[in-house]
Design a protein around this motif. Structure first.
Motif, PDB file in Angstrom:
ATOM      1  N   THR A   4     -53.175  10.774   8.208  1.00 17.43           N
ATOM      2  CA  THR A   4     -53.977  10.441   7.031  1.00 17.43           C
ATOM      3  C   THR A   4     -54.664  11.708   6.541  1.00 17.43           C
ATOM      4  OG1 THR A   4     -56.014   9.975   8.279  1.00 17.43           O
ATOM      5  CG2 THR A   4     -54.499   8.126   7.923  1.00 17.43           C
ATOM      6  N   GLN A   5     -54.950  11.750   5.254  1.00 22.87           N
ATOM      7  CA  GLN A   5     -55.821  12.794   4.730  1.00 22.87           C
ATOM      8  C   GLN A   5     -56.689  12.173   3.652  1.00 22.87           C
ATOM      9  OE1 GLN A   5     -53.807  16.114   2.778  1.00 22.87           O
ATOM     10  NE2 GLN A   5     -51.907  14.966   2.661  1.00 22.87           N
ATOM     11  N   ARG A  49     -54.542   4.119   1.165  1.00 21.53           N
ATOM     12  CA  ARG A  49     -55.479   3.082   1.616  1.00 21.53           C
ATOM     13  C   ARG A  49     -56.845   3.354   0.984  1.00 21.53           C
ATOM     14  NH1 ARG A  49     -55.726   3.908   7.229  1.00 21.53           N
ATOM     15  NH2 ARG A  49     -53.809   2.692   7.427  1.00 21.53           N
ATOM     16  N   GLU A  88     -48.516   7.937  11.173  1.00 16.17           N
ATOM     17  CA  GLU A  88     -49.920   7.525  11.002  1.00 16.17           C
ATOM     18  C   GLU A  88     -50.855   8.660  10.590  1.00 16.17           C
ATOM     19  OE1 GLU A  88     -51.364   4.881  14.048  1.00 16.17           O
ATOM     20  OE2 GLU A  88     -49.385   3.998  14.361  1.00 16.17           O
ATOM     21  N   GLU A  91     -54.190  -1.637   0.852  1.00 15.74           N
ATOM     22  CA  GLU A  91     -53.354  -0.446   0.963  1.00 15.74           C
ATOM     23  C   GLU A  91     -51.933  -0.666   0.463  1.00 15.74           C
ATOM     24  OE1 GLU A  91     -53.476   0.125   5.355  1.00 15.74           O
ATOM     25  OE2 GLU A  91     -51.281   0.034   5.241  1.00 15.74           O
ATOM     26  N   LEU A 113     -51.719   8.250   3.095  1.00 15.04           N
ATOM     27  CA  LEU A 113     -51.059   7.959   4.366  1.00 15.04           C
ATOM     28  C   LEU A 113     -49.725   8.698   4.423  1.00 15.04           C
ATOM     29  CD1 LEU A 113     -51.606   4.084   4.280  1.00 15.04           C
ATOM     30  CD2 LEU A 113     -53.172   5.858   5.143  1.00 15.04           C
ATOM     31  N   GLU A 134     -57.694   7.118   1.528  1.00 12.33           N
ATOM     32  CA  GLU A 134     -56.863   8.028   2.320  1.00 12.33           C
ATOM     33  C   GLU A 134     -55.434   8.009   1.792  1.00 12.33           C
ATOM     34  OE1 GLU A 134     -58.520   7.723   6.850  1.00 12.33           O
ATOM     35  OE2 GLU A 134     -57.535   5.936   6.036  1.00 12.33           O
ATOM     36  N   HIS A 152     -44.999   7.939   2.586  1.00 11.44           N
ATOM     37  CA  HIS A 152     -46.251   8.104   1.835  1.00 11.44           C
ATOM     38  C   HIS A 152     -46.870   6.737   1.580  1.00 11.44           C
ATOM     39  CE1 HIS A 152     -42.891   7.709  -1.009  1.00 11.44           C
ATOM     40  NE2 HIS A 152     -43.730   6.988  -1.730  1.00 11.44           N
TER      41      HIS A 152
END
Lengths: 105, 105
Positions: B70-71, B90, B68, B40, B64, B62, B87
């Motif tokens: 995530t999308q 991962r 914490e 990451e 970041l 994802e 930003h």
């Protein structure tokens, strides 16, 4: 943060290349163009400061330049050009490109 | 005009994600990062004006964010973030991303 997906938002057309505005801000403008074989973004330039990148997401074709110059374009290529230098794209296969212009025009 | 190819210039490493500087100019900076699964780019931010785009060339993972958050990230996604907003990225699979920062930092 804003997220968008090229495959969801833009398709191909037999009529003409398609143009999807991904993002525009004071910092840069991001566009996605999809070309069917033979379709092209004709050579053009603008007399302003700045640069653009053309990233070939998929497909093959040619980058177009000044005086009918061409160079091969394929998946993974990044072309950098001054905005004031003549530039264009022509597709040989279905071709998706991502163009970033900074500053935006 | 300058042309380069991500697949030719940058590979993956089991040790850490790889970082290839595609281009830097007064207008923008373009970087390619390749991640193996689990690698990451940690969440970070800089207190300066400007925006960046993260384009997922291939793979899934994802994006970041702050606190914490995530999308999901997948091929074809473009994430836009202010440089001053936290930003990161991962990877779940082998993942190539192209990052454009304007103005360059």
């Amino acid at each position: 943060m804003k997220k968008t997906n090229l495959y969801d938002e833009n398709d191909f057309s037999d009529t003409a290349f398609t143009n999807y505005l991904v993002h525009e801000s004071p910092y840069f403008k991001i566009l996605n163009f999809n070309f069917k074989p033979g379709q092209e973004l004709p050579v053009h330039s603008h007399e302003i400061e700045g640069q653009l990148s053309i990233f070939v997401v998929e497909g093959t074709g040619e980058f177009l330049g000044k005086d009918e110059a061409t160079q091969p374009a394929r998946s993974g290529d990044v072309l950098i050009s001054d905005i004031s230098d003549p530039h264009g794209v022509r597709a040989k296969t279905d071709m998706r490109v991502l163009v970033t212009i900074a500053p935006p025009i």
